[in-house]
Design an enzyme around this catalytic site. Structure first.
Site, PDB file in Angstrom:
ATOM      1  N   GLU A 127      -6.804  -0.925  20.621  1.00  0.00           N
ATOM      2  CA  GLU A 127      -5.441  -1.381  20.928  1.00  0.00           C
ATOM      3  C   GLU A 127      -4.577  -0.259  21.512  1.00  0.00           C
ATOM      4  O   GLU A 127      -3.820   0.395  20.801  1.00  0.00           O
ATOM      5  CB  GLU A 127      -4.753  -1.946  19.664  1.00  0.00           C
ATOM      6  CG  GLU A 127      -3.368  -2.510  19.970  1.00  0.00           C
ATOM      7  CD  GLU A 127      -2.596  -2.970  18.740  1.00  0.00           C
ATOM      8  OE1 GLU A 127      -1.592  -3.677  18.922  1.00  0.00           O
ATOM      9  OE2 GLU A 127      -2.980  -2.625  17.611  1.00  0.00           O
ATOM     10  N   LYS A 158      -7.271  -5.255  22.332  1.00  0.00           N
ATOM     11  CA  LYS A 158      -5.973  -5.857  22.021  1.00  0.00           C
ATOM     12  C   LYS A 158      -4.946  -5.198  22.928  1.00  0.00           C
ATOM     13  O   LYS A 158      -4.686  -4.001  22.817  1.00  0.00           O
ATOM     14  CB  LYS A 158      -5.612  -5.664  20.545  1.00  0.00           C
ATOM     15  CG  LYS A 158      -4.268  -6.293  20.170  1.00  0.00           C
ATOM     16  CD  LYS A 158      -4.044  -6.368  18.660  1.00  0.00           C
ATOM     17  CE  LYS A 158      -2.653  -6.933  18.360  1.00  0.00           C
ATOM     18  NZ  LYS A 158      -2.429  -7.177  16.932  1.00  0.00           N
TER      19      LYS A 158
END
Length: 296
Positions: free
Chosen positions: A177, A214
């Site tokens: 992420e 993500k």
């Protein structure tokens, strides 16, 4: 094996991932939005009891099942506690059909070169072993991009993939992420650089290995289509990044194949003061809306 079923759900499940992983720094804000002011607790232990109660209330709500919520990201303390009389990860998978992930990063280092890298993670090996023992499927680790700085973004992505190798070595699925801050003026340029860096690092992954990504909802719709189609990517999920739920859902719906992994946008409108009936109805409405945007 449970992990095979979990992988299949992550690859093909029609739904989204709930991010229930607010950490020590963001917990007071999450509680405040939930209607619990800071004068309601006098210690960190009490604060974490209250946030666990909120998470358990969400996880046990009728609408919170694998039909629409295909996974959930847990804070380490949540993994170590129980929901519904069982260890949290076990309860999520066995009782709700929701694949459990664990947030493993320890917050952000100071800004440099337009990015905030992850802090070192002391005891990483032991933490990953505990996650495996608890029945966790994968991990999530967040860093931040605050400018379209090629050097900083390259370092940020390289650090993410270094950690991903350690996670993969334990048989866990990493959710990488590198969050692009939604308010920066050069967001679109930063996302172009990020895309190229992720592609470069994916190409170096050994054959047969996969990661999840993500990413901030991109300024240019479908920018991340090449990542969604990449054989070394199991799934690409989107973070809401501070967009309100309706705006986040609208942006998500523009990005084919990207599913949500929302935190604040999921819990928007939920309150400790609501009756269970009102709480469950509000949560069901949120889940339905985020699910609909995820399968667009």
């Amino acid at each position: 094996m449970a992990s095979d079923a979990m992988k299949e759900q992550m690859k093909n499940g029609q739904g989204f991932i709930a991010a229930l992983d607010q950490s020590g720094g963001s917990t007071p804000k999450a509680l405040r939005l939930y209607g619990v002011e800071e004068d309601a607790y006098s210690s960190e232990a009490e604060m974490f009891d209250l946030i666990h109660a909120m998470r358990a209330r969400i996880a046990t709500a009728p609408a919170f099942t694998g039909d629409k919520v295909i996974g959930a990201i847990l804070f380490e303390m949540t993994m170590d506690r129980e929901i519904g009389g069982k260890p949290s990860a076990t309860y999520l998978w066995e009782d709700r059909g929701v694949v459990p992930f664990l947030k493993i990063d320890k917050g952000l280092a100071d800004a440099a070169d337009g990015v905030r890298l992850m802090n070192p993670i002391p005891g990483l090996d032991g933490l990953l072993d505990r996650a495996v023992a608890a029945g966790i499927f994968g991990t999530k680790e967040r860093s931040v991009i605050d400018a379209a700085n090629p050097k900083g973004i390259a370092e940020n992505v390289a650090q993410q993939f270094d950690l991903a190798h350690a996670v993969l070595a334990k048989g866990l699925m990493p959710i990488i992420e590198p969050e692009v801050t939604i308010s920066i003026p050069d967001k679109e340029a930063a996302e172009e650089i990020l895309l190229a860096e992720i592609q470069k690092n994916l190409d170096k992954l050994p054959e047969g290995q996969q990661v999840m990504l993500k990413l901030t909802l991109p300024t240019k719709a479908n920018l991340y289509a090449p990542l969604i189609a990449h054989p070394k990517v199991l799934r690409v999920v989107a973070l809401s990044g501070g967009y309100a739920r309706d705006e986040a859902n609208a942006k998500l719906a523009e990005n084919a194949g990207m599913i949500a992994s929302f935190s604040r946008a999921l819990t928007e409108g939920l309150s400790a003061q609501q009756s269970d009936e009102a709480f469950n109805a509000a949560l069901a409405e949120a889940i339905d809306a985020i699910h609909a945007a995820s399968i667009t």
